[in-house]
Enzyme design. Structure first.
Site, PDB file in Angstrom:
ATOM      1  N   CYS A 111      -2.131  -2.439   7.917  1.00 54.49           N
ATOM      2  CA  CYS A 111      -2.058  -3.362   6.785  1.00 54.49           C
ATOM      3  C   CYS A 111      -0.829  -4.255   6.828  1.00 54.49           C
ATOM      4  O   CYS A 111      -0.893  -5.422   6.428  1.00 54.49           O
ATOM      5  CB  CYS A 111      -2.125  -2.584   5.478  1.00 54.49           C
ATOM      6  SG  CYS A 111      -3.711  -1.733   5.245  1.00 54.49           S
ATOM      7  N   ASP A 148       0.795  -1.247   0.000  1.00 58.41           N
ATOM      8  CA  ASP A 148       0.000   0.000   0.000  1.00 58.41           C
ATOM      9  C   ASP A 148       0.823   1.292   0.000  1.00 58.41           C
ATOM     10  O   ASP A 148       0.457   2.261   0.675  1.00 58.41           O
ATOM     11  CB  ASP A 148      -0.942   0.007   1.204  1.00 58.41           C
ATOM     12  CG  ASP A 148      -1.939  -1.130   1.178  1.00 58.41           C
ATOM     13  OD1 ASP A 148      -1.919  -1.928   0.234  1.00 58.41           O
ATOM     14  OD2 ASP A 148      -2.749  -1.226   2.121  1.00 58.41           O
ATOM     15  N   LYS A 196      -6.654  -4.969  -3.168  1.00 57.80           N
ATOM     16  CA  LYS A 196      -7.333  -5.566  -2.023  1.00 57.80           C
ATOM     17  C   LYS A 196      -8.357  -4.593  -1.435  1.00 57.80           C
ATOM     18  O   LYS A 196      -8.093  -3.395  -1.341  1.00 57.80           O
ATOM     19  CB  LYS A 196      -6.321  -5.984  -0.954  1.00 57.80           C
ATOM     20  CG  LYS A 196      -5.469  -4.850  -0.375  1.00 57.80           C
ATOM     21  CD  LYS A 196      -4.400  -5.400   0.553  1.00 57.80           C
ATOM     22  CE  LYS A 196      -3.578  -4.320   1.231  1.00 57.80           C
ATOM     23  NZ  LYS A 196      -4.322  -3.503   2.198  1.00 57.80           N
TER      24      LYS A 196
END
Length: 236
Positions: free
Chosen positions: A168, A30, A135
């Site tokens: 995450c 990310d 995701k």
């Protein structure tokens, strides 16, 4: 069975990490404009995004080292379909950010797939052919084909990087641990908006003999990859 010659010991905590040649992938979680740059979702929550930008330089070096020796690099992006059908109300309406997921921002709609802000920062742009996992949740395994990608490539170990450490990165590391992967979290290649969360997040990974994995610096991981390169290029 892995032969001793296929392993490289990476200095790490709580013990050295036995990096296995041909069975390791680097996962970059990310590193998106919406989290790292002004005007994105991270800043909408009141965070200082410069704290995440510190990760970019060491991570760029680690990615380059991995590519140089053929270690697969896998990127993830958190985000949602334009109609937000994959964003549950519990996530969409949580808290009181200045902008919510799907709202317009300076880089397009916040955390929406296909928007400029949803994509990875320029310095860490994936190369053609590298896997990019989109995701909808925090963990990289939930509602994605990541496990199949890893199985198809014979991957049993993950070098874990990205943001944020306590969300995450931690969720993905825990998911991977439950699936039997050995995880090496790179301390200066993960970042948090909260320095205390960064510290505690790393401590939790390596606690109790490495309950979720190992922690190492990028310098030590890059050096190990360089020794792997030297090994593969040295004439017999």
């Amino acid at each position: 069975m892995t032969s001793p010659d296929s392993r490289i010991e990476v200095p790490a905590e709580p013990t050295a990490f036995p990096l296995v040649e041909g069975a390791t992938a680097l996962i970059v979680i990310d590193m998106q404009r919406d989290f790292l740059l002004p005007g994105g979702f991270g800043e909408s929550l009141g965070n200082d995004v410069s704290l995440l930008q510190r990760v970019v330089e060491p991570l760029a070096g680690l990615i380059a080292a991995a590519r140089a020796v053929g270690v697969p690099v896998i990127h993830t992006r958190e985000g949602h379909l334009p109609d937000l059908s994959d964003c549950p109300p519990a996530k969409l309406h949580r808290g009181a950010p200045s902008k919510r997921i799907g709202d317009p921002g300076p880089s397009g709609r916040i955390l929406v797939r296909g928007e400029y802000g949803h994509d990875i920062v320029d310095e860490l742009r994936p190369l053609p052919g590298e896997v990019v996992i989109d995701k909808p949740g925090k963990g990289a395994f939930y509602a994605t084909d990541l496990q199949q990608v890893l199985a198809d490539a014979g991957i049993t170990q993950l070098i874990v990087t990205g943001v944020t450490t306590e969300v995450c990165v931690h969720t993905t590391t825990r998911e991977a641990n439950d699936r039997g992967y050995e995880c090496l979290v790179v301390s200066d290649c993960v970042g948090s908006y909260f320095p205390e969360f960064q510290r505690v997040g790393l401590e939790m990974v390596k606690a109790q003999g490495g309950i979720f994995g190992w922690v190492a610096s990028s310098d030590d991981v890059v050096a190990a990859l360089a020794s792997l390169s030297a090994r593969t290029t040295t004439p017999a």
